[in-house]
Design a protein around this motif. Structure first.
Motif, PDB file in Angstrom:
ATOM      1  N   GLY A   1       0.820  -1.210   0.000  1.00  0.00           N
ATOM      2  CA  GLY A   1       0.000   0.000   0.000  1.00  0.00           C
ATOM      3  C   GLY A   1       0.851   1.255   0.000  1.00  0.00           C
ATOM      4  N   VAL A   2       0.520   2.162  -0.911  1.00  0.00           N
ATOM      5  CA  VAL A   2       1.180   3.466  -0.951  1.00  0.00           C
ATOM      6  C   VAL A   2       0.099   4.537  -0.811  1.00  0.00           C
ATOM      7  CG1 VAL A   2       3.048   2.601  -2.408  1.00  0.00           C
ATOM      8  CG2 VAL A   2       1.053   3.659  -3.483  1.00  0.00           C
ATOM      9  N   VAL A   3       0.474   5.686  -0.304  1.00  0.00           N
ATOM     10  CA  VAL A   3      -0.468   6.785  -0.145  1.00  0.00           C
ATOM     11  C   VAL A   3       0.036   7.975  -0.941  1.00  0.00           C
ATOM     12  CG1 VAL A   3       0.638   7.556   2.003  1.00  0.00           C
ATOM     13  CG2 VAL A   3      -1.726   8.216   1.525  1.00  0.00           C
ATOM     14  N   ALA A   4      -0.873   8.682  -1.604  1.00  0.00           N
ATOM     15  CA  ALA A   4      -0.496   9.819  -2.440  1.00  0.00           C
ATOM     16  C   ALA A   4      -1.544  10.911  -2.325  1.00  0.00           C
ATOM     17  CB  ALA A   4      -0.346   9.393  -3.902  1.00  0.00           C
ATOM     18  N   SER A   5      -1.114  12.145  -2.483  1.00  0.00           N
ATOM     19  CA  SER A   5      -2.039  13.263  -2.364  1.00  0.00           C
ATOM     20  C   SER A   5      -2.843  13.491  -3.629  1.00  0.00           C
ATOM     21  CB  SER A   5      -1.259  14.541  -2.021  1.00  0.00           C
ATOM     22  OG  SER A   5      -0.259  14.795  -2.999  1.00  0.00           O
ATOM     23  N   ASP A   6      -2.321  13.066  -4.790  1.00  0.00           N
ATOM     24  CA  ASP A   6      -2.973  13.310  -6.079  1.00  0.00           C
ATOM     25  C   ASP A   6      -3.238  11.978  -6.762  1.00  0.00           C
ATOM     26  OD1 ASP A   6      -3.450  13.886  -8.865  1.00  0.00           O
ATOM     27  OD2 ASP A   6      -2.606  15.878  -8.548  1.00  0.00           O
TER      28      ASP A   6
END
Length: 343
Positions: free
Chosen positions: A167-172
C-alpha cells in the motif's frame, strides 16, 4: 517488462527482533540459503545493510538493518523513532537494460551509484534504485532475473499465502495513476477500482483506492479525501513534501479471523476487531509497519458486470430456465429478471 512484486523493503532497527516478528510471529520462514539467521546477508554497497529475506507467495519481505551509523538506512530508521518502517518497493524485471533505459528516459533519476559508474555501465544490468522524488515519494528498486525463485518451500506454516499488495499513499490520485500505469506499466483493476468512477471509495477512512495487480501481488494506491482521517495525517507527517510515501503491506490468508487470533496470541496488536474480510495490525507492535490481513481471493471469479449479467440471464432463458432460478443464480430479484427479459 515488470512481471511481479519482488519484495517489500522494510527498514528495521534490530535485525534479530525484526526477524522474530516478521518470520516467527507471522508464521513465515527465513530463506536460510540467501540470508542465514541470525545476521542475514551482508550487503556492503553504497548503503551497507544486513538483510534477511522472508519469502511469501512469489514475493518476499526484505528486512534491512543498518550496518553502521550515518548510513541512509540508519538515518531513515532514526527518522521513524529508531524502530523502522516500510522503506522501498522492488519489482522484478524480465529485461533489466530495457526497463532501466525506459525509466531514465521517463525522467526518473537513478541513484545508489556514482555518476561515473552509471555512465560506464551501459546497458545497466544490475539492481537499480530510483529517487523517491521522481516516484511519488517511494524509493523504487528493480531487480533483474536470476536463477533463484521463491516457491512453496518457503511458505512456513501456511498461515499467510502471499503478499497481496504493497500500500502506498499519495495526495494526487491522477498523478499516482499516471506514475504506476503510464511509467511503470501496471494496469488498474477496473472491477475493483473503476477509474472512470474515480476509483473505489472506502467510507470508513474517507479515502479513494486504486488497485493495481501484478502477478500474485500488486500495488494499492490510497488517496485521502479530507485532512482529518488517519491516512491523511500519515501522509502529512511522512509524505507531504514528496506528495506520497509507503503506507502498509497486505498479507493474504484463507481465514482472516483465525489469522488475527493467531498473531494476537503471538503478541501483535490489532486496530479494532477483525472481520471476515480484513483486519489491521498496529504498527506499534509490528516494528513500525502497518499490516493489513486480507481474505485471499486470488483465482476467485470476478463479479459479472451488469451487461454480462443481463446477457447471461437472456441466454439462460433460451434454455428453459425459470425467472425464479435465474434470479437466485445471479443475485437479482425476479422483477429485475423480468425487466431484463422485457416481460
Amino acid at each position: 517488462m515488470f512481471d511481479r512484486v519482488h519484495h517489500a523493503g522494510i527498514a528495521v532497527g534490530d535485525i534479530q527482533s525484526a526477524t522474530d516478528l516478521f518470520a516467527d510471529a507471522l508464521g513465515l520462514r527465513v530463506d536460510g540459503i540467501r540470508s542465514p539467521r541470525p545476521g542475514g546477508r551482508q550487503q556492503r554497497g553504497a548503503d551497507p545493510t544486513d538483510i534477511i529475506d522472508i519469502p511469501i507467495g512469489h514475493s518476499e519481505l526484505e528486512l534491512n538493518a543498518p550496518a553502521a551509523e550515518g548510513t541512509g538506512v540508519h538515518r531513515f530508521v532514526e527518522s521513524r523513532g529508531g524502530v523502522g518502517a516500510l522503506h522501498h518497493v522492488c519489482l522484478h524485471t524480465t529485461n533489466m537494460a530495457d526497463d532501466v533505459g525506459h525509466l531514465r528516459a521517463s525522467g526518473l533519476q537513478q541513484i545508489a551509484a556514482p555518476p561515473d559508474v552509471l555512465a560506464e555501465n551501459e546497458p545497466w544490468t544490475d539492481v537499480a534504485f530510483f529517487h523517491p522524488r521522481d516516484c511519488m515519494g517511494i524509493l523504487f528498486e528493480i531487480w533483474p532475473t536470476e536463477n533463484h525463485h521463491v516457491d512453496m518451500r518457503y511458505q512456513g506454516e501456511g498461515l499467510f499465502t502471499r503478499l497481496a499488495s504493497i500500500g502506498v499513499v499519495a495526495s494526487d490520485i491522477e498523478k499516482s495513476r499516471h506514475f504506476w500505469t503510464n511509467i511503470i506499466g501496471f494496469r488498474v483493476d477496473m472491477f475493483k477500482s473503476n477509474v472512470l468512477k474515480g476509483g473505489r471509495h472506502v467510507e470508513s477512512d474517507n479515502v479513494t483506492v486504486l488497485n493495481l495487480p501484478m502477478g500474485d501481488s500488486g500495488i494499492t494506491s490510497v488517496h485521502p479525501n479530507d485532512t482529518d482521517s488517519g491516512t491523511a495525517r500519515f501522509l502529512e507527517k511522512y509524505g507531504a513534501r514528496a506528495g506520497g510515501t509507503m503506507h502498509h503491506i497486505a498479507l493474504a490468508t484463507k481465514d482472516v479471523k483465525t489469522a488475527a487470533d493467531i498473531v494476537q496470541s503471538r503478541g501483535l496488536q490489532l486496530i479494532g476487531p477483525a472481520t471476515d474480510d480484513s483486519a489491521w495490525i498496529h504498527p506499534k507492535s509490528a516494528a513500525g509497519v502497518l499490516i493489513e490481513i486480507v481474505k485471499d481471493d486470488l483465482g476467485k471469479p470476478r463479479p459479472l458486470s451488469p451487461s454480462e449479467r443481463a446477457r447471461a440471464i437472456r441466454q439462460g432463458k433460451t434454455v428453459g430456465r425459470t425467472n425464479q432460478e435465474l434470479a437466485s443464480e445471479y443475485g437479482v430479484s425476479e422483477a429485475e429478471v423480468a425487466e431484463i427479459l422485457g416481460e
